[in-house]
Design a protein around this motif. Structure first.
Motif, PDB file in Angstrom:
ATOM      1  N   ARG A   1       7.168   2.226   2.663  1.00 29.56           N
ATOM      2  CA  ARG A   1       6.536   1.651   3.961  1.00 29.56           C
ATOM      3  C   ARG A   1       7.507   2.343   4.960  1.00 29.56           C
ATOM      4  O   ARG A   1       7.212   2.769   6.364  1.00 29.56           O
ATOM      5  CB  ARG A   1       6.323   0.315   4.023  1.00 29.56           C
ATOM      6  N   ALA A   2       8.707   1.679   5.054  1.00 26.30           N
ATOM      7  CA  ALA A   2       9.573   2.051   5.835  1.00 26.30           C
ATOM      8  C   ALA A   2       9.997   4.028   6.261  1.00 26.30           C
ATOM      9  O   ALA A   2       9.832   4.329   7.342  1.00 26.30           O
ATOM     10  CB  ALA A   2      11.286   1.710   5.782  1.00 26.30           C
TER      11      ALA A   2
ATOM     12  N   VAL B   1       6.715   8.616  11.323  1.00 24.78           N
ATOM     13  CA  VAL B   1       5.437   8.639  13.114  1.00 24.78           C
ATOM     14  C   VAL B   1       6.295   7.669  13.795  1.00 24.78           C
ATOM     15  O   VAL B   1       6.056   8.950  15.093  1.00 24.78           O
ATOM     16  CB  VAL B   1       4.625   7.309  11.783  1.00 24.78           C
ATOM     17  N   ASP B   2       7.149   7.369  14.221  1.00 28.55           N
ATOM     18  CA  ASP B   2       8.152   6.932  15.887  1.00 28.55           C
ATOM     19  C   ASP B   2       8.643   8.126  15.681  1.00 28.55           C
ATOM     20  O   ASP B   2       8.793   7.829  16.916  1.00 28.55           O
ATOM     21  CB  ASP B   2       8.409   5.569  14.519  1.00 28.55           C
TER      22      ASP B   2
ATOM     23  N   ARG C   1      -1.850   3.076   6.219  1.00 26.77           N
ATOM     24  CA  ARG C   1      -2.712   2.514   7.183  1.00 26.77           C
ATOM     25  C   ARG C   1      -2.548   1.821   8.565  1.00 26.77           C
ATOM     26  O   ARG C   1      -2.474   1.411   9.190  1.00 26.77           O
ATOM     27  CB  ARG C   1      -3.543   1.427   6.207  1.00 26.77           C
ATOM     28  N   GLU C   2      -1.421   0.740   8.421  1.00 24.39           N
ATOM     29  CA  GLU C   2      -0.699   0.203   9.451  1.00 24.39           C
ATOM     30  C   GLU C   2       0.018   1.133  10.932  1.00 24.39           C
ATOM     31  O   GLU C   2      -0.561   0.350  12.036  1.00 24.39           O
ATOM     32  CB  GLU C   2       0.825  -0.173   9.146  1.00 24.39           C
TER      33      GLU C   2
ATOM     34  N   GLY D   1       3.734   2.107  -1.346  1.00 24.99           N
ATOM     35  CA  GLY D   1       4.443   1.369   0.014  1.00 24.99           C
ATOM     36  C   GLY D   1       3.954   2.592   1.376  1.00 24.99           C
ATOM     37  O   GLY D   1       3.419   1.499   2.039  1.00 24.99           O
ATOM     38  N   ALA D   2       4.126   3.631   1.243  1.00 20.32           N
ATOM     39  CA  ALA D   2       3.606   4.944   1.943  1.00 20.32           C
ATOM     40  C   ALA D   2       2.269   4.700   2.534  1.00 20.32           C
ATOM     41  O   ALA D   2       1.598   4.389   3.952  1.00 20.32           O
ATOM     42  CB  ALA D   2       3.319   5.959   1.211  1.00 20.32           C
ATOM     43  N   LEU D   3       0.766   4.212   1.234  1.00 20.18           N
ATOM     44  CA  LEU D   3       0.093   4.027   1.763  1.00 20.18           C
ATOM     45  C   LEU D   3      -0.500   2.696   2.295  1.00 20.18           C
ATOM     46  O   LEU D   3      -0.775   3.081   3.997  1.00 20.18           O
ATOM     47  CB  LEU D   3      -1.103   3.317   0.630  1.00 20.18           C
TER      48      LEU D   3
END
Length: 338
Positions: A226-227, A233-234, A258-259, A252-254
């Motif tokens: 996720r991180a 993206v950032d 989505r976020e 976590g990437a999924l």
């Protein structure tokens, strides 16, 4: 009610007590009718062996030490399931301890298992050095996953992670993706390093220049995946596909995608590594490199039992004995049309 003994079973089955003992240990070569007669007598008399007495007599504890890294790891648990399945009916019981990817803790846990007089040790991956494995094996036989060492007292099996990393990336390239990101596993973990090498080799073979900005550090866990998406993206990095070092990273990437308003696979194709049971049920179901986790657990346990019982071990490479790596295609990937 008097507890049944080996002599009671022998009388009921019509064989000698020594034959019963050998059949119960699994070391007797007898006629099938005698074996069936003993097994039926065991059931009829509800026989329960006195493990303490057996241990004193044979010098064996009938326990096997198992070193895993985290008790909540779905990867380790799948391998442990293979171990437990193999031990069913053998009389051996596993004692499981955790090392947390810490070499010092791993050695402490292994010494603890040896002090408990286990008959052998199974290592479900870890950072213990080959030198330490050889030294410990002078006390008990050891079989390890994730190592490349084979001696009389130490056997090991290792997945070709570099090939798996190549296969995952090559699959995405064949779908038309060129900007492929990679979320790496633990920095000091051999499997993570090898999968990164495979990723780079696939890009080079396709004539695509390696872009270090598309490689983001993860930790083999959902939080790291996720991180890593936030970093990608950032940072404004352009990518249409991601190869994750393992399935947990992909989960976590999924969530991270989505976020950030990105859809899988419409905006980003996603590939994992392991083929954990949950990958069939993720949303969308995850395309992944399948490695033989359960089968490795089975092989580890069978090899250790053979070593304990003094049977000759077949000296074969793991890739000849276990299913090869393969790509399991599900709904998290699609052709690139951009």
């Amino acid at each position: 009610m008097k507890k049944a003994t080996v002599y009671d079973i022998a009388r009921l089955a019509g064989v000698s007590a020594s034959t019963v003992s050998r059949i119960l240990r699994g070391s007797a070569k007898v006629a099938e009718e005698k074996r069936i007669a003993v097994e039926n007598a065991v059931k009829e008399l509800d026989y329960r062996p006195n493990l303490m007495a057996q241990s004193l007599k044979t010098g064996q504890s009938m326990t096997l030490g198992v070193l895993t890294q985290y008790l909540d790891s779905p990867f380790s648990n799948e391998m442990l399931r293979g171990v437990e399945t193999t031990l069913e009916g053998t009389g051996y019981v596993p004692i499981v301890v955790s090392g947390h990817w810490n070499p010092q803790q791993e050695m402490e846990r292994l010494r603890l298992l040896i002090s408990r007089r286990v008959d052998g040790i199974l290592i479900l991956t870890g950072h213990v050095s080959q030198q330490n494995l050889v030294e410990l094996s002078q006390q008990v036989p050891i079989v390890a996953a994730g190592h490349n060492i084979n001696t009389e007292r130490v056997r090991s099996y290792n997945t070709n992670s570099r090939l798996g990393g190549y296969m995952a990336t090559r699959y995405l390239l064949d779908l038309g993706h060129k900007n492929i990101a990679h979320i790496v596993g633990l920095a000091d973990q051999k499997d993570a390093v090898e999968r990164l090498h495979g990723y780079r080799q696939a890009l080079i073979s396709a004539g695509i220049e390696f872009n270090p900005e598309l490689v983001v550090q993860g930790d083999f866990c959902e939080v790291g995946g996720r991180a890593a998406i936030k970093t990608l993206v950032d940072g404004g990095r352009k990518f249409s596909a991601i190869f994750c070092a393992n399935d947990q990273t992909a989960y976590g990437a999924l969530l991270g995608l989505r976020e950030h308003g990105l859809s899988v696979p419409d905006d980003v194709s996603l590939v994992g590594f392991d083929d954990l049971p949950f990958s069939t049920f993720s949303n969308p179901p995850l395309t992944t490199v399948k490695q033989p986790i359960f089968e490795t657990g089975v092989k580890l346990a069978k090899t250790l039992l053979s070593m304990i019982e003094g049977a000759e071990s077949e000296e074969q490479d793991m890739h000849d004995e276990l299913p090869e790596l393969s790509i399991i295609v599900r709904q998290s990937t699609q052709e690139y049309t951009g």
